[in-house]
Design an enzyme around this catalytic site. Sequence first.
Site, PDB file in Angstrom:
ATOM      1  N   LYS A 165       1.601  -2.803   6.889  1.00 16.27           N
ATOM      2  CA  LYS A 165       2.123  -2.929   5.527  1.00 16.27           C
ATOM      3  C   LYS A 165       3.630  -2.697   5.503  1.00 16.27           C
ATOM      4  O   LYS A 165       4.370  -3.397   4.794  1.00 16.27           O
ATOM      5  CB  LYS A 165       1.404  -1.958   4.587  1.00 16.27           C
ATOM      6  CG  LYS A 165      -0.041  -2.315   4.297  1.00 16.27           C
ATOM      7  CD  LYS A 165      -0.175  -3.701   3.694  1.00 16.27           C
ATOM      8  CE  LYS A 165      -1.615  -4.057   3.354  1.00 16.27           C
ATOM      9  NZ  LYS A 165      -1.758  -5.434   2.841  1.00 16.27           N
ATOM     10  N   TYR A 214      -2.732   0.198  10.471  1.00 15.20           N
ATOM     11  CA  TYR A 214      -2.858  -0.473   9.174  1.00 15.20           C
ATOM     12  C   TYR A 214      -1.612  -0.225   8.324  1.00 15.20           C
ATOM     13  O   TYR A 214      -0.998  -1.158   7.782  1.00 15.20           O
ATOM     14  CB  TYR A 214      -4.099   0.003   8.424  1.00 15.20           C
ATOM     15  CG  TYR A 214      -4.071  -0.367   6.961  1.00 15.20           C
ATOM     16  CD1 TYR A 214      -4.251  -1.688   6.553  1.00 15.20           C
ATOM     17  CD2 TYR A 214      -3.832   0.601   5.982  1.00 15.20           C
ATOM     18  CE1 TYR A 214      -4.199  -2.033   5.217  1.00 15.20           C
ATOM     19  CE2 TYR A 214      -3.772   0.260   4.639  1.00 15.20           C
ATOM     20  CZ  TYR A 214      -3.956  -1.056   4.264  1.00 15.20           C
ATOM     21  OH  TYR A 214      -3.889  -1.391   2.941  1.00 15.20           O
ATOM     22  N   SER A 256       0.828  -1.198   0.000  1.00 13.60           N
ATOM     23  CA  SER A 256       0.000   0.000   0.000  1.00 13.60           C
ATOM     24  C   SER A 256       0.865   1.251   0.000  1.00 13.60           C
ATOM     25  O   SER A 256       1.995   1.245   0.501  1.00 13.60           O
ATOM     26  CB  SER A 256      -0.898  -0.012   1.246  1.00 13.60           C
ATOM     27  OG  SER A 256      -1.475   1.253   1.483  1.00 13.60           O
TER      28      SER A 256
END
Length: 341
Positions: free
Chosen positions: A155, A151, A126
């Site tokens: 990643k 989040y 991402s």
Amino acid sequence: MKKILVTGGCGYIGSHTIVDLIENGYEVISIDNNSRSSSDILTGVESITGTQVKNYVVDLCNYDDTKQVFKENPDIVGIIHFAAYKSVGESVGNPLMYFDNNLASLVNILKCTEEFNISNFVFSSSCTVYGNPDEIPVTESTPQKPGESPYGITKQMGEQIITETIKVDNIQTILLRYFNPVGAHPSILIGETPIGKPANLVPAITQTAIGKLPAMQVHGNDYPTRDGSCLRDYIHICDIAHAHTLALNYLIDKKNKTNCTVFNLGTGNGYTVLEVIKTFEKVTGQRLNYTIGPRRNGDVVAIYANRDKATKELGWNPQYTLEDMMHTAWQWELKLKNELN
């Protein structure tokens, strides 16, 4: 036909990628525990491709159950790993759930990749790995800032886990850092079906326009952007899906110069939240009921991609415009409403 395992295959990006893989001659199986998705989406996949895809309802955090899938499919030649929780806001409120799910599942799938000698691995990363970059557009070599949300941190950590693992294992990997996938397949047979209140912009727009939500909130209008709202790189889901097929081809054809290659997947254009809303209103003729609210924790101010590397090495060129993205997203929302009536 080469067999590919797609984790999170019943999800939004996973299901569209399965379609693209099948259309390009691959055999596909899926692992998805359906905690954030529904296996019903595979009916749409079958309608588009004429191919029934088997989904193993397995929690990747359970190593023994995950390993059993590999035992039953010893001919897997490549893996695309999507399965992860993906809501920025939810991750801020429940970070341990994100660290547990996103990282444990990755570790287990890598263990199986190693044990069953699977050499081609594509990781769904991402643009959140860049944090709040000093300069935009970002390239693959742009220095990473601290993640703005748990989040985003998962990643970053996921990429680190992979890069350390491949130092001792013969796994050829591609890390695809994509920006903001939106829209639906042009057949309108598959699309995005968020469970609960949508965390992403475009489903929030379409659900507000259709009446599922009474109104939507723009999170801040005092950012240093053209109109004060956050700026992002939005890309059609089918363009994202095709990039995964190209990435697999790249690995299988042994075109990778190192055992870990990074590609940005974005259009190279940045649009603000308010510009996306205006484009939706223009394309659909719908007036959107929205208010301006405070900033949301975890949001990056502005980011969009330099995609030159993916274009040059993968031969990847996005085909869909922002207008196309809004049109297909709205047609998908209308389809969902018709199915309920």
